[in-house]
Design an enzyme around this catalytic site. Structure first.
Site, PDB file in Angstrom:
ATOM      1  N   ILE A 206       0.854  -1.193   0.000  1.00 43.45           N
ATOM      2  CA  ILE A 206       0.000   0.000   0.000  1.00 43.45           C
ATOM      3  C   ILE A 206       0.882   1.232   0.000  1.00 43.45           C
ATOM      4  O   ILE A 206       1.826   1.331   0.783  1.00 43.45           O
ATOM      5  CB  ILE A 206      -0.911   0.003   1.246  1.00 43.45           C
ATOM      6  N   LYS A 207       0.569   2.170  -0.887  1.00 44.79           N
ATOM      7  CA  LYS A 207       1.303   3.423  -0.957  1.00 44.79           C
ATOM      8  C   LYS A 207       0.371   4.567  -0.597  1.00 44.79           C
ATOM      9  O   LYS A 207      -0.682   4.744  -1.221  1.00 44.79           O
ATOM     10  CB  LYS A 207       1.878   3.646  -2.353  1.00 44.79           C
TER      11      LYS A 207
END
Length: 310
Positions: A206-207
């Protein structure tokens, strides 16, 4: 390649994934100077699509060449290199097998008039990822946008196909559009919400953006205040985002944001991200817009922070 106990622990959190997907996650987690530590630094170069070539590469003209970015990521000892289809195609043969790549399957551009209904066009495929030897696909979503639901459905289809083919999945979760204020795009309640939605959508990595202490939603503000959720420092806010990502059972990396003149400011931010328990950083303009030797020195400093050496 012998996988470290830390990487085995991280892989164990992905209980439904097949050996191919776990092998590709391991490729990223075991690559470069941070290999085996559970920490990551990824180079993303999609800014030419998003902002235009001059805004992206004129500060450092060698960066107009796609090969420049492959080589920068390799020489800096990074974990992976992420880019759209054309950038990866331009160096796929020369750099095959030298660094894990992430193909960004959708993109926006600064010419678009979309605001409240911010969206991106799908510009690549899982077949492209396999053809180019990628370890993962990447896909940005805009929680809050009037087009968010359609983006979630696009992502679900691509993620299902990618996982079936043994690829890992990276989700950029960038709130914008709809009724969100500009401040709200990075407010801590919104960043945590965006990270949690990315986990719920099935992302392996996840960014999100580093969260500010602002609180956007009145209903959320009441909970943060009544439950005394600590958000005063960036490290505390990052810790909360990690908690929101299945209590740290998902890999979360934080963006480097807009280009910063001060190296010390970048290092200070990275230290707080590290101290908050994040898995690492995905940092583009703050590196490739600098001359190569400056960029390598900066990345060396960032890696040393994640190694606990600075």
């Amino acid at each position: 390649m012998s996988i470290t106990p830390k990487v085995r622990e991280i892989l164990s959190n992905y209980e439904s994934d097949n050996p191919g997907t776990k092998a590709n996650l391991a490729r990223i987690l075991m690559q470069g100077r941070l290999g085996g530590t559970g920490k990551l630094v990824i180079l993303p170069v999609d800014q030419g699509f998003e902002h235009g070539p001059a805004r992206s590469f004129a500060p450092n003209p060698p960066a107009y060449d796609p090969h420049y970015h492959f080589q920068l990521a390799i020489d800096a000892g990074l974990s992976a290199y992420a880019a759209p289809l054309g950038m990866l195609e331009a160096g796929a043969g020369t750099f095959a097998g030298q660094i894990p790549t992430i193909i960004k399957l959708n993109s926006a551009n600064s010419l678009s008039r979309l605001k409240e209904d911010a969206d991106q066009a799908v510009t690549g495929s899982v077949a492209d990822a396999l053809r180019l030897g990628c370890a993962a696909i990447g896909f940005p979503i805009y929680p809050g946008s009037d087009n968010a639901y359609a983006q979630y459905e696009e992502f679900r289809e691509l993620a299902e196909e990618a996982k079936a083919a043994g690829l890992a999945v990276v989700l950029w979760s960038y709130p914008r559009g709809g009724n969100l204020s500009k401040q709200g795009e990075t407010a801590v309640d919104i960043c945590a919400y965006a990270a949690h939605m990315a986990a719920l959508l099935g992302a392996h990595i996840i960014k999100v953006k580093p969260p500010t202490p602002a609180l956007e939603l009145d209903a959320a503000k009441k909970v943060y205040e009544s439950k005394h959720i600590p958000i005063g420092t960036l490290a505390e806010r990052v810790r909360h985002v990690m908690q929101s990502s299945f209590a740290g059972r998902r890999i979360v990396v934080f963006s480097g944001g807009e280009a910063k003149d001060s190296v010390d400011a970048i290092y200070d931010e990275i230290r707080q991200i590290r101290d908050g328990g994040a898995n690492g950083s995905i940092i583009g303009r703050n590196t490739f817009q600098r001359p190569r030797e400056e960029a390598l020195k900066l990345l060396d400093g960032i890696i040393k922070i994640y190694l606990g050496q600075s």
